[in-house]
Scaffold this motif. Sequence first.
Motif, PDB file in Angstrom:
ATOM      1  N   GLY A  36       0.748  -1.245   0.000  1.00 46.94           N
ATOM      2  CA  GLY A  36       0.000   0.000   0.000  1.00 46.94           C
ATOM      3  C   GLY A  36       0.777   1.293   0.000  1.00 46.94           C
ATOM      4  N   HIS A  37       2.082   1.257   0.279  1.00 47.06           N
ATOM      5  CA  HIS A  37       2.832   2.510   0.360  1.00 47.06           C
ATOM      6  C   HIS A  37       4.150   2.424  -0.389  1.00 47.06           C
ATOM      7  N   ALA A  38       4.603   3.583  -0.862  1.00 49.19           N
ATOM      8  CA  ALA A  38       5.890   3.717  -1.531  1.00 49.19           C
ATOM      9  C   ALA A  38       6.547   4.997  -1.038  1.00 49.19           C
ATOM     10  N   LEU A  39       7.862   5.098  -1.273  1.00 49.44           N
ATOM     11  CA  LEU A  39       8.627   6.264  -0.834  1.00 49.44           C
ATOM     12  C   LEU A  39       9.749   6.498  -1.824  1.00 49.44           C
ATOM     13  N   LEU A  40       9.885   7.721  -2.304  1.00 44.47           N
ATOM     14  CA  LEU A  40      10.987   8.058  -3.202  1.00 44.47           C
ATOM     15  C   LEU A  40      12.280   8.171  -2.415  1.00 44.47           C
ATOM     16  N   SER A  41      13.392   7.712  -3.009  1.00 43.68           N
ATOM     17  CA  SER A  41      14.692   7.880  -2.384  1.00 43.68           C
ATOM     18  C   SER A  41      15.042   9.362  -2.303  1.00 43.68           C
ATOM     19  N   ALA A  42      16.050   9.693  -1.512  1.00 45.71           N
ATOM     20  CA  ALA A  42      16.394  11.102  -1.297  1.00 45.71           C
ATOM     21  C   ALA A  42      16.730  11.817  -2.595  1.00 45.71           C
ATOM     22  N   ASP A  43      17.373  11.109  -3.535  1.00 41.34           N
ATOM     23  CA  ASP A  43      17.716  11.724  -4.818  1.00 41.34           C
ATOM     24  C   ASP A  43      16.646  11.483  -5.882  1.00 41.34           C
ATOM     25  N   ALA A  44      15.544  10.856  -5.498  1.00 40.61           N
ATOM     26  CA  ALA A  44      14.395  10.593  -6.381  1.00 40.61           C
ATOM     27  C   ALA A  44      14.728   9.686  -7.554  1.00 40.61           C
ATOM     28  N   SER A  45      15.830   8.942  -7.475  1.00 41.83           N
ATOM     29  CA  SER A  45      16.179   8.031  -8.566  1.00 41.83           C
ATOM     30  C   SER A  45      15.565   6.649  -8.379  1.00 41.83           C
ATOM     31  N   LYS A  46      15.152   6.324  -7.153  1.00 46.22           N
ATOM     32  CA  LYS A  46      14.616   5.004  -6.847  1.00 46.22           C
ATOM     33  C   LYS A  46      13.315   5.162  -6.060  1.00 46.22           C
ATOM     34  N   VAL A  47      12.583   4.048  -5.998  1.00 45.63           N
ATOM     35  CA  VAL A  47      11.342   3.973  -5.237  1.00 45.63           C
ATOM     36  C   VAL A  47      11.438   2.802  -4.279  1.00 45.63           C
ATOM     37  N   PHE A  48      11.165   3.046  -3.002  1.00 42.68           N
ATOM     38  CA  PHE A  48      11.066   1.981  -2.007  1.00 42.68           C
ATOM     39  C   PHE A  48       9.593   1.582  -1.869  1.00 42.68           C
ATOM     40  N   THR A  49       9.305   0.291  -1.872  1.00 40.23           N
ATOM     41  CA  THR A  49       7.932  -0.194  -1.713  1.00 40.23           C
ATOM     42  C   THR A  49       7.860  -1.217  -0.587  1.00 40.23           C
ATOM     43  N   SER A  50       6.784  -1.160   0.192  1.00 39.49           N
ATOM     44  CA  SER A  50       6.559  -2.158   1.243  1.00 39.49           C
ATOM     45  C   SER A  50       5.830  -3.350   0.627  1.00 39.49           C
ATOM     46  N   GLU A  51       6.355  -4.569   0.890  1.00 40.91           N
ATOM     47  CA  GLU A  51       5.853  -5.761   0.209  1.00 40.91           C
ATOM     48  C   GLU A  51       5.824  -6.962   1.144  1.00 40.91           C
ATOM     49  N   THR A  52       5.071  -7.978   0.734  1.00 39.96           N
ATOM     50  CA  THR A  52       5.049  -9.264   1.425  1.00 39.96           C
ATOM     51  C   THR A  52       5.387 -10.364   0.424  1.00 39.96           C
ATOM     52  N   GLU A  53       6.316 -11.235   0.805  1.00 40.10           N
ATOM     53  CA  GLU A  53       6.682 -12.383  -0.030  1.00 40.10           C
ATOM     54  C   GLU A  53       5.562 -13.424   0.057  1.00 40.10           C
ATOM     55  N   LEU A  54       5.055 -13.860  -1.087  1.00 38.70           N
ATOM     56  CA  LEU A  54       3.850 -14.681  -1.107  1.00 38.70           C
ATOM     57  C   LEU A  54       4.031 -16.044  -0.469  1.00 38.70           C
ATOM     58  N   ASN A  55       5.125 -16.722  -0.762  1.00 37.91           N
ATOM     59  CA  ASN A  55       5.261 -18.104  -0.290  1.00 37.91           C
ATOM     60  C   ASN A  55       5.703 -18.208   1.164  1.00 37.91           C
ATOM     61  N   THR A  56       6.241 -17.126   1.746  1.00 34.01           N
ATOM     62  CA  THR A  56       6.731 -17.186   3.124  1.00 34.01           C
ATOM     63  C   THR A  56       6.008 -16.233   4.063  1.00 34.01           C
ATOM     64  N   GLY A  57       5.383 -15.180   3.539  1.00 32.83           N
ATOM     65  CA  GLY A  57       4.782 -14.159   4.382  1.00 32.83           C
ATOM     66  C   GLY A  57       5.782 -13.170   4.935  1.00 32.83           C
ATOM     67  N   ARG A  58       7.043 -13.279   4.518  1.00 38.25           N
ATOM     68  CA  ARG A  58       8.089 -12.403   5.033  1.00 38.25           C
ATOM     69  C   ARG A  58       7.924 -10.985   4.491  1.00 38.25           C
ATOM     70  N   GLY A  59       8.197  -9.993   5.329  1.00 40.81           N
ATOM     71  CA  GLY A  59       8.131  -8.615   4.900  1.00 40.81           C
ATOM     72  C   GLY A  59       9.388  -8.209   4.159  1.00 40.81           C
ATOM     73  N   LEU A  60       9.203  -7.487   3.059  1.00 40.97           N
ATOM     74  CA  LEU A  60      10.328  -7.039   2.243  1.00 40.97           C
ATOM     75  C   LEU A  60      10.167  -5.564   1.900  1.00 40.97           C
ATOM     76  N   ILE A  61      11.297  -4.933   1.617  1.00 36.65           N
ATOM     77  CA  ILE A  61      11.317  -3.598   1.046  1.00 36.65           C
ATOM     78  C   ILE A  61      11.870  -3.732  -0.367  1.00 36.65           C
ATOM     79  N   GLY A  62      11.049  -3.424  -1.361  1.00 33.78           N
ATOM     80  CA  GLY A  62      11.500  -3.467  -2.741  1.00 33.78           C
ATOM     81  C   GLY A  62      12.196  -2.172  -3.101  1.00 33.78           C
TER      82      GLY A  62
END
Length: 375
Positions: free
Chosen positions: A120-146
């Motif tokens: 549900g949420h994303a965040l631009l990096s400080a230099d705006a070259s990348k995007v961080f996204t909050s995610e869940t790995e489907l097969n494990t349920g582990r939380g990830l930052i893309g």
Amino acid sequence: MNRRELIAAMLALGTLPLWPASALAADKTPRWTRIAAAWRGPKESDPYFAGILLADWQTKSLSIDSAVKLPTRPHGICIEPDGHLLIVGVRPGTWLMRCDVQGNVLGQHSMLAENTRLNGHALLSADASKVFTSETELNTGRGLIGIRERDTLKKIASWDSWGIDPHQLAFDAQGHLMIANGGVPRDAKDAKYDLHRMDSTLVRLDASNGQKLGLWRLPDQRLSMRHLALARRTDGSELLGLALQAEHGSEAARAAAPVFALLVNDQLLIPSTENDGVGLSGDIVPALQGGFVLSCSKANQALLWQAAAASTLSKTIEFKETYALAAWPGPERGNGVLAATAYGLVRWHPSAAGQFLPWPKPMALDNHWVVHSEG
């Protein structure tokens, strides 16, 4: 809803928005404010849209400046340096979309080929070259930052979120990445289960390499940390505030649960036991130079916390289904709030007159919006 029905609905709720005495001072507000928002029609089956809403403070009107139809329900919205909007899908979190302020789609990324879903949420990096996204790995349920390329939205790396159900992301005063891991186990259809296994954590990562720099838990693990905001105090220091959602088994326990937590000097605290009587805060923004406003939609109110009265949560707005909040500088940069409610926009500010602008047509705002520009 006509004007008579609107007034009747507000009176039935019990009160109009509450404004501080200083709000009666001379109004020096901007002429207009554009707000990046997402909405649907009044029925749950209506399609979703995102775009720009234009609040004209002089004519006291709210209009849809631009709109783009979305695949499914949206959630978080980021504003890019060039003014474009980055919109995040949720439940299911299977897409990211970029559009311009005219409502033209500039790019869309599907998650169906990835083994994760967006939370549900994303965040631009400080230099705006990348995007961080909050995610869940489907097969494990582990939380990830893309970590994704901003232009293509393709994933180039993943970091462990050090928890499950990561939701909102923010940068702290040092530029580190803060993650609110909601801690709620969810199945492939996003349904909650095994809440006795909840493990909500607040995590700090090095934003350059994903190294874990800190991890905090609240004593009550049935409190889900989901949304967060950074507030700057008058002495230049900054506080991180968190909106809490109670996931206790009984209604009585939820009704007594706190809705606000604070990270100060690397200590995670519950500064006030006062709450909304429901146990659910859905959004949080900085306000009043070092304080926070939290929305409590099920209790039909927004609550203000200030360091000068740290054990108190005071009502700033009482309006049906107060939910999405946007920090609004307003006159004299006093840090006010624009709140989306069931019937329209409510403006609250310490040095500007309060104002209500009805929706331009029957519509239901989604959970978050943000000020785009004003003049």
